[in-house]
Design a protein around this motif. Structure first.
Motif, PDB file in Angstrom:
ATOM      1  N   THR A  70       0.025  17.572 -13.813  1.00 23.10           N
ATOM      2  CA  THR A  70       0.154  18.799 -12.628  1.00 23.10           C
ATOM      3  C   THR A  70      -0.089  18.167 -11.373  1.00 23.10           C
ATOM      4  O   THR A  70       0.488  18.324 -10.168  1.00 23.10           O
ATOM      5  N   LEU A  71      -1.365  17.199 -11.071  1.00 26.91           N
ATOM      6  CA  LEU A  71      -1.369  16.477  -9.903  1.00 26.91           C
ATOM      7  C   LEU A  71      -0.434  15.675  -9.409  1.00 26.91           C
ATOM      8  O   LEU A  71      -0.224  15.584  -8.057  1.00 26.91           O
ATOM      9  N   ALA A  72       0.126  14.784 -10.390  1.00 25.03           N
ATOM     10  CA  ALA A  72       1.151  13.927  -9.790  1.00 25.03           C
ATOM     11  C   ALA A  72       2.461  14.782  -9.201  1.00 25.03           C
ATOM     12  O   ALA A  72       2.986  14.153  -8.254  1.00 25.03           O
ATOM     13  N   ARG A  73       2.677  16.005 -10.019  1.00 28.65           N
ATOM     14  CA  ARG A  73       3.839  16.694  -9.422  1.00 28.65           C
ATOM     15  C   ARG A  73       3.616  17.377  -7.812  1.00 28.65           C
ATOM     16  O   ARG A  73       4.245  17.607  -7.178  1.00 28.65           O
ATOM     17  N   TYR A  74       2.190  17.449  -7.654  1.00 27.37           N
ATOM     18  CA  TYR A  74       1.839  17.705  -6.215  1.00 27.37           C
ATOM     19  C   TYR A  74       1.389  16.767  -5.536  1.00 27.37           C
ATOM     20  O   TYR A  74       1.127  16.790  -4.244  1.00 27.37           O
ATOM     21  N   GLY A  75       2.157  15.391  -5.825  1.00 28.09           N
ATOM     22  CA  GLY A  75       1.990  14.453  -4.824  1.00 28.09           C
ATOM     23  C   GLY A  75       0.758  13.442  -4.863  1.00 28.09           C
ATOM     24  O   GLY A  75       0.721  12.513  -4.159  1.00 28.09           O
ATOM     25  N   VAL A  76      -0.224  13.824  -5.909  1.00 27.97           N
ATOM     26  CA  VAL A  76      -1.413  12.813  -6.012  1.00 27.97           C
ATOM     27  C   VAL A  76      -1.049  11.631  -6.579  1.00 27.97           C
ATOM     28  O   VAL A  76      -0.077  11.545  -7.514  1.00 27.97           O
ATOM     29  N   LEU A  77      -1.498  10.546  -5.954  1.00 22.10           N
ATOM     30  CA  LEU A  77      -1.023   9.366  -6.567  1.00 22.10           C
ATOM     31  C   LEU A  77      -1.946   8.484  -7.527  1.00 22.10           C
ATOM     32  O   LEU A  77      -1.325   7.703  -8.318  1.00 22.10           O
ATOM     33  N   GLY A  78      -3.393   8.652  -7.415  1.00 22.18           N
ATOM     34  CA  GLY A  78      -4.210   7.805  -8.230  1.00 22.18           C
ATOM     35  C   GLY A  78      -5.440   8.849  -8.832  1.00 22.18           C
ATOM     36  O   GLY A  78      -5.699   9.794  -7.840  1.00 22.18           O
ATOM     37  N   VAL A  79      -5.856   8.358  -9.901  1.00 18.77           N
ATOM     38  CA  VAL A  79      -7.248   9.080 -10.479  1.00 18.77           C
ATOM     39  C   VAL A  79      -8.558   8.180 -10.131  1.00 18.77           C
ATOM     40  O   VAL A  79      -8.365   6.939 -10.888  1.00 18.77           O
ATOM     41  N   GLU A  80      -9.493   8.346  -9.537  1.00 17.73           N
ATOM     42  CA  GLU A  80     -10.721   7.519  -9.663  1.00 17.73           C
ATOM     43  C   GLU A  80     -11.862   8.533  -9.663  1.00 17.73           C
ATOM     44  O   GLU A  80     -11.696   9.767 -10.164  1.00 17.73           O
ATOM     45  N   MET A  81     -13.033   8.128  -9.009  1.00 19.79           N
ATOM     46  CA  MET A  81     -14.323   8.878  -9.568  1.00 19.79           C
ATOM     47  C   MET A  81     -15.235   9.130  -8.588  1.00 19.79           C
ATOM     48  O   MET A  81     -16.257   9.752  -8.733  1.00 19.79           O
ATOM     49  N   TYR A 109       0.878  -1.146   0.025  1.00 23.33           N
ATOM     50  CA  TYR A 109      -0.016  -0.013   0.057  1.00 23.33           C
ATOM     51  C   TYR A 109       0.974   1.149   0.061  1.00 23.33           C
ATOM     52  O   TYR A 109       2.073   1.191   0.485  1.00 23.33           O
ATOM     53  N   VAL A 110       0.288   2.322  -0.566  1.00 28.06           N
ATOM     54  CA  VAL A 110       0.773   3.719  -0.256  1.00 28.06           C
ATOM     55  C   VAL A 110      -0.098   4.561  -0.024  1.00 28.06           C
ATOM     56  O   VAL A 110      -1.001   4.744  -0.500  1.00 28.06           O
ATOM     57  N   ALA A 111       0.139   5.278   1.041  1.00 30.78           N
ATOM     58  CA  ALA A 111      -0.929   6.413   1.646  1.00 30.78           C
ATOM     59  C   ALA A 111      -0.472   7.830   0.754  1.00 30.78           C
ATOM     60  O   ALA A 111       0.480   8.287   0.638  1.00 30.78           O
ATOM     61  N   GLY A 112      -1.597   8.369   0.403  1.00 28.41           N
ATOM     62  CA  GLY A 112      -1.473   9.737  -0.447  1.00 28.41           C
ATOM     63  C   GLY A 112      -2.743  10.270  -0.838  1.00 28.41           C
ATOM     64  O   GLY A 112      -3.822   9.653  -0.787  1.00 28.41           O
ATOM     65  N   GLY A 113      -2.619  11.363  -1.673  1.00 31.46           N
ATOM     66  CA  GLY A 113      -3.942  11.777  -2.212  1.00 31.46           C
ATOM     67  C   GLY A 113      -4.329  11.291  -3.400  1.00 31.46           C
ATOM     68  O   GLY A 113      -3.739  10.475  -4.142  1.00 31.46           O
ATOM     69  N   LEU A 114      -5.704  11.108  -3.570  1.00 31.20           N
ATOM     70  CA  LEU A 114      -6.475  10.804  -4.673  1.00 31.20           C
ATOM     71  C   LEU A 114      -6.979  12.086  -5.372  1.00 31.20           C
ATOM     72  O   LEU A 114      -7.374  13.023  -4.747  1.00 31.20           O
ATOM     73  N   PHE A 115      -7.319  11.747  -6.729  1.00 31.08           N
ATOM     74  CA  PHE A 115      -8.035  12.904  -7.530  1.00 31.08           C
ATOM     75  C   PHE A 115      -9.352  12.245  -8.165  1.00 31.08           C
ATOM     76  O   PHE A 115      -9.429  11.202  -8.799  1.00 31.08           O
ATOM     77  N   SER A 116     -10.337  12.782  -7.606  1.00 30.19           N
ATOM     78  CA  SER A 116     -11.808  12.268  -8.023  1.00 30.19           C
ATOM     79  C   SER A 116     -12.236  12.919  -9.281  1.00 30.19           C
ATOM     80  O   SER A 116     -12.638  14.225  -9.180  1.00 30.19           O
ATOM     81  N   SER A 117     -12.206  12.372 -10.378  1.00 32.54           N
ATOM     82  CA  SER A 117     -12.466  13.069 -11.635  1.00 32.54           C
ATOM     83  C   SER A 117     -13.974  12.830 -11.988  1.00 32.54           C
ATOM     84  O   SER A 117     -14.296  11.780 -11.765  1.00 32.54           O
ATOM     85  N   ASP A 118     -14.650  13.850 -12.550  1.00 31.24           N
ATOM     86  CA  ASP A 118     -16.033  13.662 -13.037  1.00 31.24           C
ATOM     87  C   ASP A 118     -15.987  12.908 -14.546  1.00 31.24           C
ATOM     88  O   ASP A 118     -17.028  12.603 -15.004  1.00 31.24           O
ATOM     89  N   GLN A 119     -14.801  13.035 -15.064  1.00 34.45           N
ATOM     90  CA  GLN A 119     -14.697  12.507 -16.295  1.00 34.45           C
ATOM     91  C   GLN A 119     -13.911  11.171 -16.641  1.00 34.45           C
ATOM     92  O   GLN A 119     -12.577  11.296 -16.111  1.00 34.45           O
ATOM     93  N   PHE A 120     -14.175   9.949 -17.081  1.00 35.90           N
ATOM     94  CA  PHE A 120     -13.471   8.917 -17.161  1.00 35.90           C
ATOM     95  C   PHE A 120     -12.288   9.332 -18.404  1.00 35.90           C
ATOM     96  O   PHE A 120     -11.208   9.021 -18.327  1.00 35.90           O
ATOM     97  N   TYR A 121     -12.711   9.719 -19.335  1.00 33.64           N
ATOM     98  CA  TYR A 121     -12.085  10.022 -20.444  1.00 33.64           C
ATOM     99  C   TYR A 121     -11.932  11.650 -20.503  1.00 33.64           C
ATOM    100  O   TYR A 121     -12.573  12.289 -21.328  1.00 33.64           O
ATOM    101  N   ASN A 122     -10.860  12.058 -19.745  1.00 31.22           N
ATOM    102  CA  ASN A 122     -10.641  13.397 -19.678  1.00 31.22           C
ATOM    103  C   ASN A 122      -9.871  14.069 -20.673  1.00 31.22           C
ATOM    104  O   ASN A 122      -8.680  13.496 -21.135  1.00 31.22           O
ATOM    105  N   PRO A 123     -10.284  15.031 -21.455  1.00 40.32           N
ATOM    106  CA  PRO A 123      -9.540  15.622 -22.654  1.00 40.32           C
ATOM    107  C   PRO A 123      -8.341  16.384 -22.103  1.00 40.32           C
ATOM    108  O   PRO A 123      -7.631  16.605 -23.145  1.00 40.32           O
ATOM    109  N   ASP A 124      -8.437  16.867 -20.967  1.00 41.07           N
ATOM    110  CA  ASP A 124      -7.280  17.632 -20.507  1.00 41.07           C
ATOM    111  C   ASP A 124      -6.292  16.500 -19.982  1.00 41.07           C
ATOM    112  O   ASP A 124      -6.284  16.103 -19.025  1.00 41.07           O
ATOM    113  N   ARG A 125      -5.054  16.480 -20.881  1.00 39.57           N
ATOM    114  CA  ARG A 125      -4.095  15.747 -20.588  1.00 39.57           C
ATOM    115  C   ARG A 125      -3.076  15.997 -19.895  1.00 39.57           C
ATOM    116  O   ARG A 125      -2.191  15.254 -19.233  1.00 39.57           O
TER     117      ARG A 125
END
Length: 240
Positions: free
Chosen positions: A169-180, A148-164
């Motif tokens: 950017t989030l990863a540079r700020y320490g976010v580990l994973g994207v979910e919804m 396991y790894v403890a840290g931040g998640l990103f809850s996106s409203d879009q599974f297919y996010n057009p903003d690549r």
């Protein structure tokens, strides 16, 4: 009985594991719980209650995305007096700190959703996990040598996010994973003064391109489920 859950009072346990996929709720009940009983199949969103090591626990599907989870989490907190919800789901890896099949213990959840705007207006609320749940879950993982790894998640409203660029950017700020779903869950837990935690197995990785199959996502994430179940058992023992 609530609008979307057909359970009678007392049929749902105080502690709930909440996968997005209702079929994963069934798998959890049939694989890990003793004497599981189906209490909900409205709209195919399956919910079961059984016992694990003597503790009553329910497994309830939430569907995909924050609006869907928000319906089920609010009804569980508000109408069934649920005390604890642990989301057991998947996420896409954003950081080289995590590998496919690691469990991300989501300490906080950023989001691109506007769901909190009616609650907080111009204020940016910071949805976070319950500290005691997170601390117990980390201890369980360390005791059992679960990855396991403890840290931040990103809850996106879009599974297919057009903003690549946003995930980089989030990863540079320490976010580990994207979910919804986690941000809505943490916000509702705060609203109702309940406990919530998101445990997410890394099912694919945005940096490496590695991914698991749909069947693995549904049925093979045992480390995460054991981590969640044992966290609830430890929480019960501390409260006794």
């Amino acid at each position: 009985m609530s609008t979307h859950i057909a359970a009678e009072p007392g049929q749902i346990a105080s502690h709930v594991l909440m996968p997005g996929d209702p079929l994963r709720a069934r798998w959890i009940a049939e694989t890990f719980l003793e004497d599981p009983t189906l209490y909900n199949d409205v709209r195919g969103m399956l919910g079961y209650t059984g016992t694990y090591r003597g503790v009553r626990i329910s497994a309830q599907g939430s569907g995909m995305g924050q609006p869907s989870l928000g319906i089920y989490a609010q009804e569980l907190f508000e109408q069934y007096d649920v005390e604890t919800i642990i989301r057991v789901g998947t996420c896409g890896g954003l950081s080289d700190r995590v590998k496919v099949r690691d469990v991300v213990l989501g300490t906080a959840a950023s989001t691109d959703s506007a769901m909190n705007t009616p609650r907080f207006g111009h204020v940016t609320f910071a949805p976070a996990a319950d500290f005691e749940l997170a601390r117990i879950a980390a201890s369980v993982a360390e005791e059992r040598l679960l990855p396991y790894v403890a840290g931040g998640l990103f809850s996106s409203d879009q599974f297919y996010n057009p903003d690549r660029e946003i995930t980089s950017t989030l990863a540079r700020y320490g976010v580990l994973g994207v979910e919804m779903e986690a941000s809505a869950l943490y916000t509702l837990a705060a609203q109702f003064s309940r406990r919530a935690l998101a445990l997410c197995t890394v099912s694919d990785h945005l940096l490496t391109g590695e991914e698991t199959s749909a069947q693995e996502r549904q049925e093979s994430f045992e480390d995460m489920i054991i981590m969640a179940l044992e966290t609830i058992v430890h929480l019960e023992h501390r409260s006794a």
